[in-house]
Design a protein around this motif. Structure first.
Motif, PDB file in Angstrom:
ATOM      1  N   SER A 120       1.330  80.378  42.074  1.00  0.00           N
ATOM      2  CA  SER A 120       2.003  80.984  40.922  1.00  0.00           C
ATOM      3  C   SER A 120       0.985  81.193  39.817  1.00  0.00           C
ATOM      4  CB  SER A 120       3.136  80.086  40.416  1.00  0.00           C
ATOM      5  OG  SER A 120       4.162  79.990  41.378  1.00  0.00           O
ATOM      6  N   VAL A 121       0.975  82.389  39.237  1.00  0.00           N
ATOM      7  CA  VAL A 121       0.036  82.727  38.165  1.00  0.00           C
ATOM      8  C   VAL A 121       0.816  82.783  36.857  1.00  0.00           C
ATOM      9  CG1 VAL A 121      -1.640  84.383  37.305  1.00  0.00           C
ATOM     10  CG2 VAL A 121      -1.381  84.041  39.769  1.00  0.00           C
ATOM     11  N   MET A 122       0.512  81.862  35.954  1.00  0.00           N
ATOM     12  CA  MET A 122       1.188  81.807  34.656  1.00  0.00           C
ATOM     13  C   MET A 122       0.389  82.601  33.632  1.00  0.00           C
ATOM     14  SD  MET A 122       3.720  79.688  35.323  1.00  0.00           S
ATOM     15  CE  MET A 122       4.264  79.105  33.713  1.00  0.00           C
ATOM     16  N   GLY A 123       1.050  83.483  32.908  1.00  0.00           N
ATOM     17  CA  GLY A 123       0.388  84.224  31.839  1.00  0.00           C
ATOM     18  C   GLY A 123      -0.516  85.325  32.346  1.00  0.00           C
ATOM     19  N   GLU A 124      -1.194  85.962  31.390  1.00  0.00           N
ATOM     20  CA  GLU A 124      -2.152  87.007  31.725  1.00  0.00           C
ATOM     21  C   GLU A 124      -3.455  86.369  32.208  1.00  0.00           C
ATOM     22  OE1 GLU A 124      -1.593  90.155  31.700  1.00  0.00           O
ATOM     23  OE2 GLU A 124       0.051  90.553  30.292  1.00  0.00           O
ATOM     24  N   LEU A 125      -4.165  87.082  33.077  1.00  0.00           N
ATOM     25  CA  LEU A 125      -5.500  86.656  33.477  1.00  0.00           C
ATOM     26  C   LEU A 125      -6.479  87.203  32.444  1.00  0.00           C
ATOM     27  CD1 LEU A 125      -5.324  87.275  37.332  1.00  0.00           C
ATOM     28  CD2 LEU A 125      -5.182  85.092  36.127  1.00  0.00           C
ATOM     29  N   ASP A 126      -6.598  86.487  31.329  1.00  0.00           N
ATOM     30  CA  ASP A 126      -7.338  87.011  30.179  1.00  0.00           C
ATOM     31  C   ASP A 126      -8.844  86.820  30.265  1.00  0.00           C
ATOM     32  OD1 ASP A 126      -4.680  85.941  27.992  1.00  0.00           O
ATOM     33  OD2 ASP A 126      -5.096  87.948  28.781  1.00  0.00           O
ATOM     34  N   SER A 127      -9.305  85.988  31.158  1.00  0.00           N
ATOM     35  CA  SER A 127     -10.736  85.716  31.215  1.00  0.00           C
ATOM     36  C   SER A 127     -11.240  85.780  32.647  1.00  0.00           C
ATOM     37  CB  SER A 127     -11.039  84.326  30.635  1.00  0.00           C
ATOM     38  OG  SER A 127     -10.507  83.316  31.472  1.00  0.00           O
ATOM     39  N   LYS A 128     -12.539  85.947  32.757  1.00  0.00           N
ATOM     40  CA  LYS A 128     -13.165  85.974  34.087  1.00  0.00           C
ATOM     41  C   LYS A 128     -12.974  84.629  34.778  1.00  0.00           C
ATOM     42  CE  LYS A 128     -17.505  87.073  36.446  1.00  0.00           C
ATOM     43  NZ  LYS A 128     -17.452  85.893  37.344  1.00  0.00           N
ATOM     44  N   GLU A 150     -10.451  82.582  34.598  1.00  0.00           N
ATOM     45  CA  GLU A 150      -9.109  82.484  35.161  1.00  0.00           C
ATOM     46  C   GLU A 150      -8.988  83.305  36.443  1.00  0.00           C
ATOM     47  OE1 GLU A 150      -6.988  83.851  31.780  1.00  0.00           O
ATOM     48  OE2 GLU A 150      -6.595  81.843  30.987  1.00  0.00           O
ATOM     49  N   ALA A 151      -9.564  84.516  36.415  1.00  0.00           N
ATOM     50  CA  ALA A 151      -9.541  85.364  37.612  1.00  0.00           C
ATOM     51  C   ALA A 151     -10.329  84.716  38.746  1.00  0.00           C
ATOM     52  CB  ALA A 151     -10.104  86.744  37.284  1.00  0.00           C
ATOM     53  N   ASP A 152     -11.478  84.133  38.405  1.00  0.00           N
ATOM     54  CA  ASP A 152     -12.305  83.466  39.426  1.00  0.00           C
ATOM     55  C   ASP A 152     -11.564  82.272  40.027  1.00  0.00           C
ATOM     56  OD1 ASP A 152     -14.318  85.272  39.036  1.00  0.00           O
ATOM     57  OD2 ASP A 152     -15.558  83.964  37.790  1.00  0.00           O
ATOM     58  N   ARG A 153     -10.806  81.559  39.188  1.00  0.00           N
ATOM     59  CA  ARG A 153     -10.058  80.408  39.695  1.00  0.00           C
ATOM     60  C   ARG A 153      -8.984  80.858  40.687  1.00  0.00           C
ATOM     61  NH1 ARG A 153      -9.635  76.076  42.233  1.00  0.00           N
ATOM     62  NH2 ARG A 153      -7.739  74.851  41.857  1.00  0.00           N
ATOM     63  N   ILE A 188      -1.394  93.094  34.108  1.00  0.00           N
ATOM     64  CA  ILE A 188      -2.537  93.721  34.764  1.00  0.00           C
ATOM     65  C   ILE A 188      -3.433  92.603  35.279  1.00  0.00           C
ATOM     66  CG2 ILE A 188      -4.209  93.879  32.857  1.00  0.00           C
ATOM     67  CD1 ILE A 188      -3.197  96.839  35.087  1.00  0.00           C
ATOM     68  N   VAL A 189      -4.182  92.864  36.342  1.00  0.00           N
ATOM     69  CA  VAL A 189      -5.127  91.875  36.869  1.00  0.00           C
ATOM     70  C   VAL A 189      -6.471  92.553  37.081  1.00  0.00           C
ATOM     71  CG1 VAL A 189      -3.314  90.495  37.972  1.00  0.00           C
ATOM     72  CG2 VAL A 189      -4.461  92.300  39.278  1.00  0.00           C
ATOM     73  N   THR A 190      -7.503  91.768  37.301  1.00  0.00           N
ATOM     74  CA  THR A 190      -8.857  92.303  37.427  1.00  0.00           C
ATOM     75  C   THR A 190      -9.028  93.057  38.745  1.00  0.00           C
ATOM     76  OG1 THR A 190      -9.714  90.318  38.503  1.00  0.00           O
ATOM     77  CG2 THR A 190      -9.739  90.355  36.089  1.00  0.00           C
ATOM     78  N   PRO A 191     -10.018  93.938  38.827  1.00  0.00           N
ATOM     79  CA  PRO A 191     -10.241  94.690  40.069  1.00  0.00           C
ATOM     80  C   PRO A 191     -10.593  93.790  41.245  1.00  0.00           C
ATOM     81  CG  PRO A 191     -12.041  95.057  38.510  1.00  0.00           C
ATOM     82  CD  PRO A 191     -10.945  94.366  37.759  1.00  0.00           C
ATOM     83  N   GLU A 192     -11.267  92.662  40.983  1.00  0.00           N
ATOM     84  CA  GLU A 192     -11.624  91.745  42.064  1.00  0.00           C
ATOM     85  C   GLU A 192     -10.374  91.160  42.712  1.00  0.00           C
ATOM     86  OE1 GLU A 192     -14.923  92.227  39.267  1.00  0.00           O
ATOM     87  OE2 GLU A 192     -12.850  91.559  38.967  1.00  0.00           O
ATOM     88  N   GLU A 230      -6.612  97.703  29.864  1.00  0.00           N
ATOM     89  CA  GLU A 230      -7.120  96.860  30.945  1.00  0.00           C
ATOM     90  C   GLU A 230      -7.174  97.630  32.257  1.00  0.00           C
ATOM     91  OE1 GLU A 230      -8.461  93.842  30.542  1.00  0.00           O
ATOM     92  OE2 GLU A 230      -8.129  94.259  28.412  1.00  0.00           O
ATOM     93  N   GLU A 231      -6.194  98.500  32.470  1.00  0.00           N
ATOM     94  CA  GLU A 231      -6.198  99.363  33.658  1.00  0.00           C
ATOM     95  C   GLU A 231      -7.418 100.275  33.649  1.00  0.00           C
ATOM     96  OE1 GLU A 231      -3.274 102.732  35.698  1.00  0.00           O
ATOM     97  OE2 GLU A 231      -2.470 101.362  34.194  1.00  0.00           O
ATOM     98  N   ALA A 232      -7.740 100.805  32.468  1.00  0.00           N
ATOM     99  CA  ALA A 232      -8.912 101.674  32.337  1.00  0.00           C
ATOM    100  C   ALA A 232     -10.202 100.908  32.631  1.00  0.00           C
ATOM    101  CB  ALA A 232      -8.958 102.275  30.932  1.00  0.00           C
ATOM    102  N   LYS A 233     -10.296  99.687  32.126  1.00  0.00           N
ATOM    103  CA  LYS A 233     -11.484  98.864  32.395  1.00  0.00           C
ATOM    104  C   LYS A 233     -11.664  98.622  33.894  1.00  0.00           C
ATOM    105  CE  LYS A 233     -11.367  96.201  28.055  1.00  0.00           C
ATOM    106  NZ  LYS A 233     -11.135  94.842  27.478  1.00  0.00           N
TER     107      LYS A 233
END
Length: 369
Positions: free
Chosen positions: A4-12, A14-17, A39-43, A239-242
């Motif tokens: 379960s992912v709580m909140g936005e993935l605001d940092s690298k 958090e995404a890496d975790r 939104i989530v990171t491209p990775e 974030e989608e654009a990034k």
């Protein structure tokens, strides 16, 4: 395995975790639930796609924006609706009365939104605002404006959906290709004498306009000395654009537009093509700074040589159009270029006080001395 992912993935971090958790359990089927992310990171996107190719991942989301984003990129997911009386099936038997949307009541509602959430829509065209309020009300099976107003001001999720309804995000690569042809052949070559060029894309939506511009600059051999500032009021679309990931479903249209815009290579040379989506090559991201910004409230950013603000001001009242044009005048170098949308112009909003025609057909203007 359930994640379960709580909140936005605001940092690298958090995404890496999240990627680490997925990697630790990649031998079994994984169920991922995104509770609050829009939104989530491209990775993360690419990892989920790879897992789904091997039938090892199911995705559940609570936010409609993320749901639509995932679907556009070919990710199969399930939209989980919050338990609420607003989700019950209903039939609208009562029509939305225009009398419910008296200008004074709508104006007061918009001021309340600004006070509560900090987004200012008070000077947007009221006919457009009312139309989008109605769309949002029907989504929640509501016919009473006053009830909807109270709900928006007490429920963050309902406001979030209304905010997305207010935000217009229609865009394409090389939209209006004849404009890009003119920029390439006339305007950008005119700016080539500068040692450093700053360009502002206002209302950049999901980034297709600034990326299109960067491709043209690359072909002209100018990209290395250009910094593009790309802004939008919507933080999720930024974030989608990034991310620079887009559905491959429009690629045929993108190729046609690129050729019409005077592209000299293959459109696909600038992307990594992967099944259901395309990915902008990293070299174009280095010269584009994406960030959330409201041209209404914050106005002047920097001294630019060119500003693109296409199909944004048509949603503003005339007094606000005048104010924004004055901001653009103050944000441009002397002789700098302003590019507006095909249905926009200077006549009704006092723009000729600040700008002169450079090419009326393509809505290109120059700042007065």
């Amino acid at each position: 395995m359930h994640i379960s992912v709580m909140g936005e993935l605001d940092s690298k971090a958090e995404a890496d975790r999240l990627l680490e958790c997925i990697g630790e359990n990649c031998g079994c089927e994984i169920h991922i639930t995104f509770l609050d992310a829009n939104i989530v990171t491209p990775e993360v996107v690419e990892k989920i796609i790879k897992l789904q190719e091997n039938s090892k991942c199911k995705v559940f989301v609570l936010k409609s924006y993320l749901y639509s984003y995932f679907l556009s990129l070919g990710i199969k997911c399930f939209l989980v609706k919050k338990k609420s009386i607003l989700n019950k099936r209903c039939e609208i038997s009562e029509k939305l009365s225009s009398r419910s949307f008296e200008p004074e009541k709508v104006e007061e509602f918009l001021r309340d939104i600004y006070d509560k959430y900090g987004f200012d829509f008070t000077e947007y065209r009221k006919d457009s605002i009312i139309r989008r309020i109605k769309i949002s009300m029907l989504r929640y099976c509501m016919t009473c404006f006053e009830e909807f107003r109270k709900l928006v001001l007490t429920d963050q999720d309902v406001f979030e959906q209304l905010f997305l309804d207010f935000s217009i995000n229609t865009t394409n690569f090389f939209r209006d290709p004849e404009v890009f042809t003119f920029l390439k052949e006339r305007v950008l070559l005119c700016l080539d004498s500068y040692s450093h060029i700053k360009i502002w894309c206002v209302g950049c939506s999901n980034g297709k306009e600034p990326y299109s511009l960067a491709i043209i600059l690359k072909e002209l051999g100018m990209l290395h000395k250009v910094q593009i500032y790309a802004t939008d009021i919507n933080p999720y679309v930024i974030e989608e654009a990034k991310n620079g990931l887009y559905s491959a479903s429009t690629i045929d249209t993108d190729i046609v537009n690129y050729k019409k815009a005077g592209g000299t290579k293959a459109f696909t040379d600038y992307f990594d093509i992967t099944g259901s989506y395309i990915k902008v090559k990293d070299e174009f991201k280095d010269n584009i700074l994406f960030f959330q910004h409201s041209v209404i409230e914050k106005g002047i950013l920097n001294e630019f040589q060119m500003i693109l603000c296409r199909n944004v001001m048509i949603y503003f009242d005339i007094p606000l159009q005048r104010k924004v044009l004055r901001h653009f005048y103050n944000s441009l170098d002397v002789g700098g270029f302003l590019v507006m949308g095909k249905s926009e112009g200077m006549l009704l909003n006092g723009g000729y006080e600040y700008f002169v025609d450079y090419n009326e057909k393509n809505k290109v203007y120059r700042r007065k001395s």
